[in-house]
Design an enzyme around this catalytic site. Structure first.
Site, PDB file in Angstrom:
ATOM      1  N   ASP A 376       0.816  -1.245  -0.110  1.00 27.65           N
ATOM      2  CA  ASP A 376       0.042  -0.067  -0.048  1.00 27.65           C
ATOM      3  C   ASP A 376       0.887   1.214  -0.132  1.00 27.65           C
ATOM      4  OD1 ASP A 376      -2.154   1.917   0.183  1.00 27.65           O
ATOM      5  OD2 ASP A 376      -2.481   1.401   2.280  1.00 27.65           O
ATOM      6  N   PHE A 377       1.650   1.226  -1.012  1.00 29.78           N
ATOM      7  CA  PHE A 377       2.747   2.506  -1.186  1.00 29.78           C
ATOM      8  C   PHE A 377       1.831   3.726  -1.560  1.00 29.78           C
ATOM      9  CE2 PHE A 377       7.124   0.235  -1.610  1.00 29.78           C
ATOM     10  CZ  PHE A 377       6.913  -0.462  -0.701  1.00 29.78           C
ATOM     11  N   GLU A 378       2.001   4.809  -0.929  1.00 28.28           N
ATOM     12  CA  GLU A 378       1.235   5.990  -1.290  1.00 28.28           C
ATOM     13  C   GLU A 378       2.376   7.192  -1.281  1.00 28.28           C
ATOM     14  OE1 GLU A 378      -2.421   6.634   1.178  1.00 28.28           O
ATOM     15  OE2 GLU A 378      -2.792   4.531   1.148  1.00 28.28           O
ATOM     16  N   GLY A 379       1.666   8.460  -1.584  1.00 33.95           N
ATOM     17  CA  GLY A 379       2.521   9.399  -1.506  1.00 33.95           C
ATOM     18  C   GLY A 379       3.689   9.518  -2.476  1.00 33.95           C
TER      19      GLY A 379
END
Length: 591
Positions: A376-379
């Site tokens: 869940d890699f974000e930003g």
């Protein structure tokens, strides 16, 4: 650049009023009555509209972006050493009409402002060996939509020959779970070949072979080929059929046909309150423990710290937590560690960080006896280098190292290892329009940055559940922008994953479709959970349209997928807070 263009307005000349008998309008679909047939627009920027129109029932609407001028063009066959008049009607700010590849002096004309339909005209003479020119319209970067209609190119038509004969000898070669190799006999006079899958053109080839990718395992397909030259396209060849192999299941083979996936706040508390793992109802088939986070953005060292008693008064002990994991697994559920989240930026910039990621994630999985991993890699975790332009062959270290780390973990734990991903729409579907910084630079380098990861892991990926929430408007395959708040957004976004799409508008660089059993649709559980909440009735419409092709709205899907895996939500805690509305609707729908 705009100032320079303003100072370099080309002169406008006109042909004699006595039209030559051989002159004809060579532009194809210049009134856009057949949609965009004959035209190609950059980055999916163009569409046709019914209002405003100058004549007929349709006109072109194209919308420039900050780094794209929304050029729509077509290539026309012309005679050498001949004079042509290019004209068209336009509306909007900074609209250009021009021709390139003339063999002499390329020309363009433009208007700074056309509140109503305004005619633009320019002329050119082709070079002594010129047989093709490209005519185009475009706007200016970031100045808003423009319109064009009744585009014509008047001049002597080129002598046309006959289309080539239909290819013969079509046969299949290597067949995998996701591809079929084809070859055929060369056709005299052909300049290229078009490959059709089940009656739909899927790619072009300049030689006598091609490999069709993006296919589903254990599925029968029919293929045909046509030969193409300047005069047109041949009839289709005789068909050959091929059935893809079974291939990998992409991870766990024992998920239910339709699965409910949810995130459980295990390391923090918020307004939803803490929910013990043992108290999660049996309806939840995949439980993602949120979150494992790095000790620093670039360390690769992932830690899973359970919520402290000072923050979560009712938190269970480690022993009870591990016992609850075993109980869920005994009931056929999957429990994963989710890495990242809004606050967990992970940038594997070095191979050392990659190796630390593998070892630290393995330690979490082994300590708690988990079934797999959710990314869940974000930003700013994933971002493409300016030189990294091909999603099939990435070169950016944070992308390459993540792919390597995930493949290592998959190999370590074997076929039962569950691998899922939860990217935001910006990192996936936005890739239809933009990829990385773009060929002109200036775009957000995160655009489409998940595509190389998904593509490289497509045979290992158990579930992809894009977050259809907290999202801006995204362009679908209908070249219309879709916004959160109703079933159409989820239908359009999911259709893109199941159909595949050209990346950054490049028809020769297509992100292939994923299997329906790999797709779950990500939605917020309640209005408190995130922007983009839709009521249960809209969830039902979404599922009806995608799995049955009923109850659809304005977006026309490209297929029907009864094997769609299911739904994902943020989060189990928020659904409990809302009296299990999301879960109850899922249970009622799938039984």
């Amino acid at each position: 650049m705009l100032t320079a263009a303003l100072l370099a307005v080309p002169g406008i000349t006109a042909l004699s009023s006595a039209a030559r008998a051989a002159d004809a309008d060579l532009a194809v679909n210049g009134g856009f009555e057949s949609g965009l047939s004959g035209w190609t627009c950059t980055a999916g920027s163009g569409t046709t509209v019914n209002s405003p129109v100058r004549s007929g029932s349709s006109a072109l609407q194209a919308t420039p972006a900050g780094s794209d001028n929304a050029q729509c063009a077509q290539t026309v066959t012309v005679k050498p050493s001949s004079q042509y008049t290019l004209s068209g009607y336009v509306r909007g700010s900074y609209v250009y009409l021009g021709a390139s590849g003339t063999g002499t002096t390329d020309v363009s004309t433009w208007t700074q402002s056309a509140p109503d339909w305004q005619k633009l005209t320019t002329t050119f003479t082709t070079g002594a060996s010129t047989t093709k020119v490209t005519i185009y319209t475009h706007g200016w970067y970031g100045t808003g939509a423009y319109y064009a209609d009744d585009v014509s190119l008047v001049g002597p038509g080129a002598a046309t020959g006959q289309p080539p004969a239909a290819p013969t000898g079509l046969s299949t070669g290597t067949i995998t779970s996701s591809s079929v190799a084809l070859s055929w006999t060369a056709v005299t006079g052909a300049t290229s070949y078009a490959v059709y899958r089940d009656g739909t053109k899927v790619q072009t080839a300049t030689g006598t072979s091609a490999t069709v990718t993006g296919l589903n395992p254990s599925t029968a397909y029919s293929f045909q080929v046509t030969a193409v030259n300047d005069a047109g396209e041949s009839a289709k060849s005789a068909a050959v059929t091929a059935t893809t192999t079974a291939g990998s299941s992409g991870g766990s083979t024992d998920l239910p046909t339709h699965a409910l996936v949810g995130y459980l706040h295990s390391s923090f508390a918020n307004g939803a309150g803490y929910t013990r793992l043992a108290d999660v109802p049996d309806s939840w088939d995949v439980i993602d423990l949120a979150f494992g986070e790095p000790t620093s953005a670039t360390s690769g060292d992932i830690r899973f710290n359970r919520c402290p008693v000072t923050e979560c008064a009712n938190v269970e002990s480690d022993a009870d937590f591990k016992a609850a994991i075993k109980a869920k697994q005994a009931a056929g559920k999957k429990v994963l560690i989710s890495i990242g989240g809004a606050n967990g930026q992970v940038q594997l910039t070095t191979t050392a960080a990659r190796d630390t990621f593998v070892s630290s994630v393995s330690n979490i999985i082994d300590t708690y006896g988990l079934d797999g991993l959710d990314i869940d890699f974000e930003g700013h975790s994933l971002s493409l280098d300016a030189s990294d332009t091909d999603f099939k062959n990435p070169t950016t270290p944070v992308i390459v190292n993540l792919i390597s780390a995930l493949k290592t973990l998959k190999a370590k734990y074997g076929s039962k290892f569950v691998l899922s991903m939860a990217p935001e729409t910006f990192f996936v579907q936005m890739g239809y329009q933009y990829y990385g910084t773009g060929k002109w630079g200036g775009q957000d380098p995160r655009c489409g940055a998940y595509l190389p990861v998904i593509y490289a892991l497509r045979d290992d990926l158990t579930l992809l559940h894009v977050q259809d929430y907290n999202s801006g408007s995204i362009m679908g395959l209908d070249n219309q922008y879709h916004s959160m708040g109703g079933a159409d957004f989820h239908i359009a976004m999911t259709d893109m994953l199941l159909t595949g799409f050209p990346v950054a508008g490049d028809a020769n660089n297509v992100f292939p479709p994923l299997r329906p059993d790999q797709i779950a649709i990500g939605m917020p559980a309640s209005t408190n959970a995130g922007n983009g909440y839709v009521a249960p009735s809209e969830v039902t419409k979404t599922l009806d349209c995608l799995t049955k092709k009923t109850n659809c709205g304005s977006y026309a899907t490209h297929g029907t997928w009864p094997a769609l895996r299911g739904l994902m939500t943020w989060s189990i805690n928020w659904d409990r807070f809302s009296n299990w509305e999301f879960q109850k609707n899922f249970d009622a729908y799938f039984g």
